[in-house]
Design an enzyme around this catalytic site. Structure first.
Site, PDB file in Angstrom:
ATOM      1  N   LYS A 117      -8.966 -29.048  38.995  1.00 24.89           N
ATOM      2  CA  LYS A 117     -11.063 -29.238  39.494  1.00 24.89           C
ATOM      3  C   LYS A 117     -10.831 -29.410  40.936  1.00 24.89           C
ATOM      4  O   LYS A 117     -10.881 -30.041  41.640  1.00 24.89           O
ATOM      5  CB  LYS A 117     -10.822 -30.500  38.287  1.00 24.89           C
ATOM      6  CG  LYS A 117     -10.183 -31.464  38.740  1.00 24.89           C
ATOM      7  CD  LYS A 117     -10.235 -32.308  40.020  1.00 24.89           C
ATOM      8  CE  LYS A 117     -10.935 -33.769  40.669  1.00 24.89           C
ATOM      9  NZ  LYS A 117     -10.753 -33.557  42.196  1.00 24.89           N
TER      10      LYS A 117
ATOM     11  N   TYR B 246     -14.573 -37.200  38.020  1.00 26.47           N
ATOM     12  CA  TYR B 246     -13.790 -38.315  37.181  1.00 26.47           C
ATOM     13  C   TYR B 246     -14.970 -39.233  35.968  1.00 26.47           C
ATOM     14  O   TYR B 246     -14.559 -39.276  35.185  1.00 26.47           O
ATOM     15  CB  TYR B 246     -12.694 -39.221  37.697  1.00 26.47           C
ATOM     16  CG  TYR B 246     -10.934 -38.654  38.255  1.00 26.47           C
ATOM     17  CD1 TYR B 246     -10.809 -37.764  37.271  1.00 26.47           C
ATOM     18  CD2 TYR B 246     -11.539 -37.931  39.452  1.00 26.47           C
ATOM     19  CE1 TYR B 246     -10.258 -37.206  37.695  1.00 26.47           C
ATOM     20  CE2 TYR B 246     -10.401 -36.779  40.088  1.00 26.47           C
ATOM     21  CZ  TYR B 246     -10.026 -36.351  39.166  1.00 26.47           C
ATOM     22  OH  TYR B 246      -8.430 -35.462  39.655  1.00 26.47           O
TER      23      TYR B 246
HETATM   24  P1  NDP Z   1      -4.498 -30.218  50.293  1.00 24.31           P
HETATM   25  O1  NDP Z   1      -5.022 -29.902  51.463  1.00 24.31           O
HETATM   26  O2  NDP Z   1      -3.336 -31.330  50.263  1.00 24.31           O
HETATM   27  O3  NDP Z   1      -3.727 -28.279  50.404  1.00 24.31           O
HETATM   28  C1  NDP Z   1      -4.656 -27.721  49.800  1.00 24.31           C
HETATM   29  C2  NDP Z   1      -3.717 -26.031  50.099  1.00 24.31           C
HETATM   30  O4  NDP Z   1      -4.446 -25.080  49.848  1.00 24.31           O
HETATM   31  C3  NDP Z   1      -3.001 -26.343  51.788  1.00 24.31           C
HETATM   32  O5  NDP Z   1      -2.201 -27.344  51.598  1.00 24.31           O
HETATM   33  C4  NDP Z   1      -3.145 -24.640  51.805  1.00 24.31           C
HETATM   34  O6  NDP Z   1      -1.219 -24.749  51.240  1.00 24.31           O
HETATM   35  C5  NDP Z   1      -3.306 -24.162  51.187  1.00 24.31           C
HETATM   36  N1  NDP Z   1      -5.124 -23.495  51.775  1.00 24.31           N
HETATM   37  C6  NDP Z   1      -5.168 -22.121  51.414  1.00 24.31           C
HETATM   38  N2  NDP Z   1      -6.119 -22.252  52.330  1.00 24.31           N
HETATM   39  C7  NDP Z   1      -6.416 -23.042  52.582  1.00 24.31           C
HETATM   40  C8  NDP Z   1      -7.719 -23.698  53.604  1.00 24.31           C
HETATM   41  N3  NDP Z   1      -8.870 -22.908  54.283  1.00 24.31           N
HETATM   42  N4  NDP Z   1      -7.126 -25.407  54.446  1.00 24.31           N
HETATM   43  C9  NDP Z   1      -6.825 -25.914  53.486  1.00 24.31           C
HETATM   44  N5  NDP Z   1      -5.852 -25.249  52.440  1.00 24.31           N
HETATM   45  C10 NDP Z   1      -5.355 -24.059  52.945  1.00 24.31           C
HETATM   46  O7  NDP Z   1      -4.904 -29.931  49.189  1.00 24.31           O
HETATM   47  P2  NDP Z   1      -4.768 -30.766  47.798  1.00 24.31           P
HETATM   48  O8  NDP Z   1      -3.666 -30.719  47.180  1.00 24.31           O
HETATM   49  O9  NDP Z   1      -5.261 -32.592  47.863  1.00 24.31           O
HETATM   50  O10 NDP Z   1      -6.166 -30.171  46.797  1.00 24.31           O
HETATM   51  C11 NDP Z   1      -5.902 -29.231  46.237  1.00 24.31           C
HETATM   52  C12 NDP Z   1      -6.791 -28.781  45.097  1.00 24.31           C
HETATM   53  O11 NDP Z   1      -6.043 -30.133  44.053  1.00 24.31           O
HETATM   54  C13 NDP Z   1      -8.104 -29.149  45.256  1.00 24.31           C
HETATM   55  O12 NDP Z   1      -8.421 -28.382  44.424  1.00 24.31           O
HETATM   56  C14 NDP Z   1      -7.981 -30.978  44.782  1.00 24.31           C
HETATM   57  O13 NDP Z   1      -9.552 -31.080  43.572  1.00 24.31           O
HETATM   58  C15 NDP Z   1      -7.272 -30.834  43.734  1.00 24.31           C
HETATM   59  N6  NDP Z   1      -6.729 -32.097  43.599  1.00 24.31           N
HETATM   60  C16 NDP Z   1      -6.342 -32.309  42.025  1.00 24.31           C
HETATM   61  C17 NDP Z   1      -6.223 -33.684  41.319  1.00 24.31           C
HETATM   62  C18 NDP Z   1      -5.758 -34.023  40.675  1.00 24.31           C
HETATM   63  O14 NDP Z   1      -5.582 -34.965  40.208  1.00 24.31           O
HETATM   64  N7  NDP Z   1      -6.289 -33.224  39.715  1.00 24.31           N
HETATM   65  C19 NDP Z   1      -5.427 -34.944  42.575  1.00 24.31           C
HETATM   66  C20 NDP Z   1      -5.535 -34.302  44.435  1.00 24.31           C
HETATM   67  C21 NDP Z   1      -5.806 -32.644  44.256  1.00 24.31           C
HETATM   68  P3  NDP Z   1      -0.858 -23.611  52.091  1.00 24.31           P
HETATM   69  O15 NDP Z   1       0.011 -24.185  53.254  1.00 24.31           O
HETATM   70  O16 NDP Z   1       0.934 -23.604  51.176  1.00 24.31           O
HETATM   71  O17 NDP Z   1      -0.674 -22.366  51.853  1.00 24.31           O
END
Ligand code: NDP
Length: 360
Positions: A113, A201
């Site tokens: 989401k 949320y």
């Molecule tokens: P993070 O920034 O921690 O992780 C995102 C990952 O996406 C990065 O580590 C990277 O992985 C990859 N990535 C690829 N392209 C990009 C870019 N241009 N910029 C940044 N990251 C990139 O984010 P979150 O894990 O917090 O969030 C990811 C998703 O999960 C979002 O959609 C968020 O809304 C959702 N989310 C949902 C939650 C829930 O409770 N359901 C809680 C938190 C987040 P790599 O280095 O492996 O390529």
């Protein structure tokens, strides 16, 4: 990064193999460790732009080297029979592109989401799922969390009498970072900011507690001058929604206020307070009903929400059971976010059709 100390259990014959796309905070620290608790799910592949993470995460989760993909060689996954489904856990602005790519290679998609940044993107994702004849689910974990499920049941039973007021607060204070350092502040990746991320949320809760679609939205959004965090996204958004029953909801969300995560519902004969309401753990819930002692409700461990979400998706894939949180639900919410921003931009009331589109 929470990596497992022992290799994961061997998958069952009917287990769905997932490719995790994006090894960020939520994937690594919340979802990936929970696959162990979902008997018919397992991590079959990982996709990342970071070779170091591919190696360390791949080793810890027992993902074979030829199932560790970079974004550039993702299309190779089409021929990978170990992968049935793709879990998109990338910044929001990339959800639509990667969901479409996953359907194009014939996989099912669990997408984080918010579903995407525009209703046009959401419609494309739904169309891609239909073309591929593969399932699409939005990872709305609260629909699998015991406190939120009980709140939905209580409202369906009219435990507060007819519902009149919903209030929600989803707030936290973002540290001193810029849009270049944190995608959540970058418009192309995060849209307007706190509303899509955290405020969603409260928006969802208002709808699943009233079991209605709003007919009217009024909103305002604020972006401070001279704050390097908020050059692209809003710092706060306040929304007022009215429902056909007459219930009203007031939703606040911010990236620049002390932490809050509260949902509050009041009917004609009682109130329900959820504080904290929608986190990963530590939920608290209090029911106050006229003529009865106040009660703290403890319906179960919130931790089950992650694995139950996976169980639900794999049941849809293996047993063809209906999805509670399909793409259509994600689309509905993104339409409401668009209506909120339309009201904030124009300073006017926005009237809605029952499907959440704006009345012209
Ligand atoms: P993070 O920034 O921690 O992780 C995102 C990952 O996406 C990065 O580590 C990277 O992985 C990859 N990535 C690829 N392209 C990009 C870019 N241009 N910029 C940044 N990251 C990139 O984010 P979150 O894990 O917090 O969030 C990811 C998703 O999960 C979002 O959609 C968020 O809304 C959702 N989310 C949902 C939650 C829930 O409770 N359901 C809680 C938190 C987040 P790599 O280095 O492996 O390529």
């Amino acid at each position: 990064m929470a990596l497992p100390k022992t290799p994961p259990r061997a998958p069952r014959a009917d287990s769905v193999g997932f490719a995790i796309v994006g090894l960020g905070d939520y994937a690594l620290n919340q979802m990936m460790p929970r696959f162990e608790q979902s008997p018919r799910s397992h991590i079959a592949a990982i996709v990342s732009g970071n070779p170091g993470k591919l190696r360390s995460v791949g080793e810890a989760y027992g993902v074979p080297e030829d199932a560790r993909y970079s974004y550039d060689d993702f299309d190779r996954i089409a021929k990978d029979k170990r992968v049935d489904a793709v879990y998109i856990v990338l910044p929001t602005g990339l959800h639509a592109e990667w969901t479409e790519k996953a359907f194009a290679v014939g996989k099912h998609v669990l997408c984080e989401k918010p579903m995407a940044l525009s209703s046009a993107e959401c419609s494309r994702m739904i169309a891609a799922s239909e073309r591929a004849k593969r399932k699409l689910m939005i990872a709305y974990r609260c629909h699998f969390e015991p406190h939120n499920l009980l709140a939905m049941d209580l409202m369906a039973q009219k435990a507060l009498g007819p519902l009149r007021i919903i209030r929600s607060d989803q707030e936290y204070r973002m540290g001193p970072v810029t849009p270049a350092q944190n995608w959540r502040l970058n418009r192309a990746l995060a849209g307007g900011g706190p509303l899509e991320d955290f405020g969603l949320y409260g928006l969802q809760a208002a709808l699943y507690l009233t079991q209605e679609m709003p007919e009217l939205i009024t909103a305002s959004a604020f972006r401070p001058e001279n704050d390097a965090r908020f050059t692209e996204v809003f710092a706060h958004v306040g929304t007022h929604m009215r429902f056909p029953s007459g219930a009203v909801a007031q939703l606040s969300t911010s990236y620049d206020a002390a932490g809050a995560n509260i949902i509050y519902a009041r009917g004609t004969t009682g109130k329900l307070i959820m504080d904290p309401a929608i986190g990963y753990s530590g939920h608290k819930m209090r029911l106050e009903q006229a003529g009865q002692p106040d009660r703290d409700l403890t319906p179960g461990d919130p931790d089950v929400q992650f694995a139950r979400q996976l169980d639900h998706f794999v049941a849809a894939i293996r047993d063809n059971s209906p999805i509670k949180t399909p793409g259509e639900l994600g689309l509905r919410d993104v339409r409401l976010i668009e209506a909120i921003y339309a009201s904030a931009e124009t300073g006017r009331n926005v009237w809605l059709n029952p499907d959440g589109t704006m009345r012209t």
